[in-house]
Scaffold this motif. Structure first.
Motif, PDB file in Angstrom:
ATOM      1  N   UNK A   1     -10.993   5.548 -19.325  1.00 57.53           N
ATOM      2  CA  UNK A   1      -9.822   4.717 -18.968  1.00 57.53           C
ATOM      3  C   UNK A   1      -9.875   4.390 -18.008  1.00 57.53           C
ATOM      4  N   UNK A   2      -9.070   3.544 -16.691  1.00 57.45           N
ATOM      5  CA  UNK A   2      -9.328   2.746 -15.411  1.00 57.45           C
ATOM      6  C   UNK A   2      -7.199   2.822 -15.342  1.00 57.45           C
ATOM      7  N   UNK A   3      -7.217   3.120 -13.977  1.00 51.54           N
ATOM      8  CA  UNK A   3      -5.821   3.204 -13.855  1.00 51.54           C
ATOM      9  C   UNK A   3      -6.127   2.690 -12.644  1.00 51.54           C
ATOM     10  N   UNK A   4      -4.978   0.883 -12.754  1.00 56.72           N
ATOM     11  CA  UNK A   4      -5.172   0.282 -12.101  1.00 56.72           C
ATOM     12  C   UNK A   4      -3.600   0.023 -11.643  1.00 56.72           C
ATOM     13  N   UNK A   5      -2.739   0.411  -9.917  1.00 56.73           N
ATOM     14  CA  UNK A   5      -1.634  -0.008  -9.006  1.00 56.73           C
ATOM     15  C   UNK A   5      -1.603  -1.082  -8.446  1.00 56.73           C
ATOM     16  N   UNK A   6      -0.169  -1.885  -8.104  1.00 57.07           N
ATOM     17  CA  UNK A   6      -0.105  -3.184  -7.828  1.00 57.07           C
ATOM     18  C   UNK A   6      -0.483  -2.628  -6.120  1.00 57.07           C
ATOM     19  N   UNK A   7      -0.159  -3.700  -6.128  1.00 58.51           N
ATOM     20  CA  UNK A   7      -0.181  -3.502  -4.415  1.00 58.51           C
ATOM     21  C   UNK A   7       1.210  -3.062  -3.966  1.00 58.51           C
ATOM     22  N   UNK A   8       2.243  -4.031  -4.550  1.00 56.43           N
ATOM     23  CA  UNK A   8       3.599  -4.063  -4.568  1.00 56.43           C
ATOM     24  C   UNK A   8       3.721  -1.879  -4.117  1.00 56.43           C
ATOM     25  N   UNK A   9       3.531  -1.398  -5.500  1.00 57.96           N
ATOM     26  CA  UNK A   9       3.332  -0.728  -6.141  1.00 57.96           C
ATOM     27  C   UNK A   9       3.451   0.781  -4.743  1.00 57.96           C
ATOM     28  N   UNK A  10       1.912   0.319  -4.185  1.00 54.52           N
ATOM     29  CA  UNK A  10       1.650   0.970  -3.117  1.00 54.52           C
ATOM     30  C   UNK A  10       2.731   0.677  -1.809  1.00 54.52           C
ATOM     31  N   UNK A  11       2.955  -0.442  -1.681  1.00 58.08           N
ATOM     32  CA  UNK A  11       3.568  -0.924  -0.501  1.00 58.08           C
ATOM     33  C   UNK A  11       4.583  -0.027  -0.490  1.00 58.08           C
ATOM     34  N   UNK A  12       5.754  -0.060  -1.853  1.00 60.42           N
ATOM     35  CA  UNK A  12       7.150   0.999  -1.866  1.00 60.42           C
ATOM     36  C   UNK A  12       6.105   2.534  -1.674  1.00 60.42           C
ATOM     37  N   UNK A  13       5.368   2.820  -1.863  1.00 66.31           N
ATOM     38  CA  UNK A  13       5.541   4.390  -2.058  1.00 66.31           C
ATOM     39  C   UNK A  13       5.080   4.550  -0.752  1.00 66.31           C
TER      40      UNK A  13
ATOM     41  N   UNK B   1      -2.778  -0.216   9.278  1.00 70.01           N
ATOM     42  CA  UNK B   1      -2.479  -1.350   8.756  1.00 70.01           C
ATOM     43  C   UNK B   1      -2.976  -1.831   7.373  1.00 70.01           C
ATOM     44  N   UNK B   2      -2.424  -1.312   6.391  1.00 69.62           N
ATOM     45  CA  UNK B   2      -3.387  -2.444   4.632  1.00 69.62           C
ATOM     46  C   UNK B   2      -3.350  -3.883   4.794  1.00 69.62           C
ATOM     47  N   UNK B   3      -4.602  -3.883   4.240  1.00 79.05           N
ATOM     48  CA  UNK B   3      -4.961  -5.466   4.671  1.00 79.05           C
ATOM     49  C   UNK B   3      -4.424  -6.224   3.702  1.00 79.05           C
ATOM     50  N   UNK B   4      -4.075  -7.227   4.263  1.00 82.76           N
ATOM     51  CA  UNK B   4      -3.329  -8.473   3.044  1.00 82.76           C
ATOM     52  C   UNK B   4      -3.510  -9.039   1.847  1.00 82.76           C
ATOM     53  N   UNK B   5      -3.012  -8.841   1.076  1.00 86.04           N
ATOM     54  CA  UNK B   5      -2.943  -8.786  -0.272  1.00 86.04           C
ATOM     55  C   UNK B   5      -1.788  -8.820  -1.612  1.00 86.04           C
ATOM     56  N   UNK B   6      -1.743  -9.832  -1.743  1.00 86.61           N
ATOM     57  CA  UNK B   6      -1.305 -10.858  -2.809  1.00 86.61           C
ATOM     58  C   UNK B   6       0.034  -8.781  -3.527  1.00 86.61           C
TER      59      UNK B   6
ATOM     60  N   UNK C   1      -7.395   1.980  -4.087  1.00 87.95           N
ATOM     61  CA  UNK C   1      -6.130   2.090  -3.706  1.00 87.95           C
ATOM     62  C   UNK C   1      -5.664   2.995  -2.783  1.00 87.95           C
ATOM     63  N   UNK C   2      -7.056   3.894  -2.390  1.00 87.50           N
ATOM     64  CA  UNK C   2      -6.829   4.949  -1.247  1.00 87.50           C
ATOM     65  C   UNK C   2      -7.733   4.613  -0.433  1.00 87.50           C
ATOM     66  N   UNK C   3      -8.614   3.724  -0.287  1.00 87.47           N
ATOM     67  CA  UNK C   3      -9.092   2.630   0.810  1.00 87.47           C
ATOM     68  C   UNK C   3      -8.158   1.985   1.324  1.00 87.47           C
ATOM     69  N   UNK C   4      -6.835   0.978   0.849  1.00 93.09           N
ATOM     70  CA  UNK C   4      -5.896   0.732   1.560  1.00 93.09           C
ATOM     71  C   UNK C   4      -5.044   0.948   1.511  1.00 93.09           C
ATOM     72  N   UNK C   5      -4.414   2.467   1.354  1.00 88.03           N
ATOM     73  CA  UNK C   5      -4.074   3.122   2.082  1.00 88.03           C
ATOM     74  C   UNK C   5      -3.865   3.826   3.273  1.00 88.03           C
ATOM     75  N   UNK C   6      -5.215   4.019   3.609  1.00 88.80           N
ATOM     76  CA  UNK C   6      -5.881   4.464   4.504  1.00 88.80           C
ATOM     77  C   UNK C   6      -7.009   5.402   5.291  1.00 88.80           C
ATOM     78  N   UNK C   7      -6.514   6.320   3.421  1.00 86.32           N
ATOM     79  CA  UNK C   7      -7.470   7.217   3.610  1.00 86.32           C
ATOM     80  C   UNK C   7      -8.870   7.169   3.292  1.00 86.32           C
ATOM     81  N   UNK C   8      -9.385   8.241   4.248  1.00 86.65           N
ATOM     82  CA  UNK C   8     -10.789   8.319   4.150  1.00 86.65           C
ATOM     83  C   UNK C   8     -11.359   8.810   3.172  1.00 86.65           C
ATOM     84  N   UNK C   9     -11.110   9.831   2.296  1.00 82.00           N
ATOM     85  CA  UNK C   9     -11.986  10.507   0.776  1.00 82.00           C
ATOM     86  C   UNK C   9     -10.940   9.685  -0.332  1.00 82.00           C
TER      87      UNK C   9
END
Length: 238
Positions: A131-143, A76-81, A91-99
């Motif tokens: 370069x720093x790559x950033x993903x929106x929480x909404x993008x991660x949720x859709x994936x 269950x990902x944390x609640x974020x805007x 993003x890895x941690x948000x999605x639940x990956x240990x790595x």
């Protein structure tokens, strides 16, 4: 008489990309013969591509469909805007990956599997840029909602077609992964990426450059048309 359809074969990297795991985990599931909820052990390989084991894709997919819910599926990902931006590690941690490097691995080794970053920031100095790559929480949720390998739920995924790439173009032109996949005769970007990560394309282990001034494509690997065609000729001789 109807001809029997040849099964689709997949290696550990391809299976791992679909199931949200690592190639090492797929190998472990096989070597340790893990059982699923129905008491069935992980399928036996049906062939090899170089040194890589190949499985019947349908059999492996069926095995995962009957597998007990994985920790990742229960995460269950944390609640974020929705507009919150996360870097690759977050993003890895948000999605639940240990790595914490899992998202970076997806982006680097499996083009087309993970969504492109929503924001790319050019950082550092002229002498030492990065370069720093950033993903929106909404993008991660859709994936997460459409990610392959989430139990029994059917998912429809449209694979974008590969581009038409002329063979007789400038031999020194730098081409990207999708163009290389097309010239090498692969049916998808994912299968090319998998083969590359398995070491089946030795001439492409060395790159000839990276994309610059190309928006989200900045930093992506590039090869000359000459090198790609040399690799294509080597593949055709096998």
């Amino acid at each position: 008489m109807t001809s029997r359809r040849e099964p689709r074969l997949a290696d550990a990297a391809e299976i791992a990309a679909e199931q949200g795991l690592t190639p090492a985990r797929i190998t472990s599931l096989y070597t340790k013969r893990v059982e699923n909820a129905a008491g069935e052990t992980f399928p036996e390989p049906v062939g090899k591509r170089g040194r890589a084991r190949l499985w019947d894709h349908a059999e492996v997919t069926k095995w995962f469909a009957h597998r007990a819910p994985a920790r990742l599926a229960e995460h269950a990902p944390p609640s974020l805007a929705p507009d919150t931006l996360l870097n690759a590690a977050d993003a890895s941690r948000y999605l639940g990956y240990k790595n914490a490097s899992q998202v970076t691995t997806f982006v680097r080794d499996h083009p087309g599997y993970f969504p492109e970053p929503d924001v790319v920031e050019e950082k550092g100095t002229a002498e030492n840029p990065y370069r720093r790559q950033l993903w929106k929480v909404q993008t991660l949720q859709e994936w997460m909602a459409t990610r392959p390998g989430r139990g029994r739920r059917a998912v429809t995924k449209v694979t974008p077609p590969l581009p038409d790439v002329p063979v007789d173009g400038d031999p020194d032109e730098l081409l990207g992964a999708s163009q290389a996949a097309a010239l090498l005769g692969y049916k998808s970007l994912g299968s090319f990426s998998s083969s590359l990560s398995q070491g089946n394309l030795p001439l492409l282990k060395t790159t000839d450059g990276v994309a610059e001034n190309a928006g989200r494509q900045n930093g992506r690997r590039r090869w000359t048309r000459r090198r790609i065609l040399q690799q294509a000729a080597q593949r055709s001789r096998k």
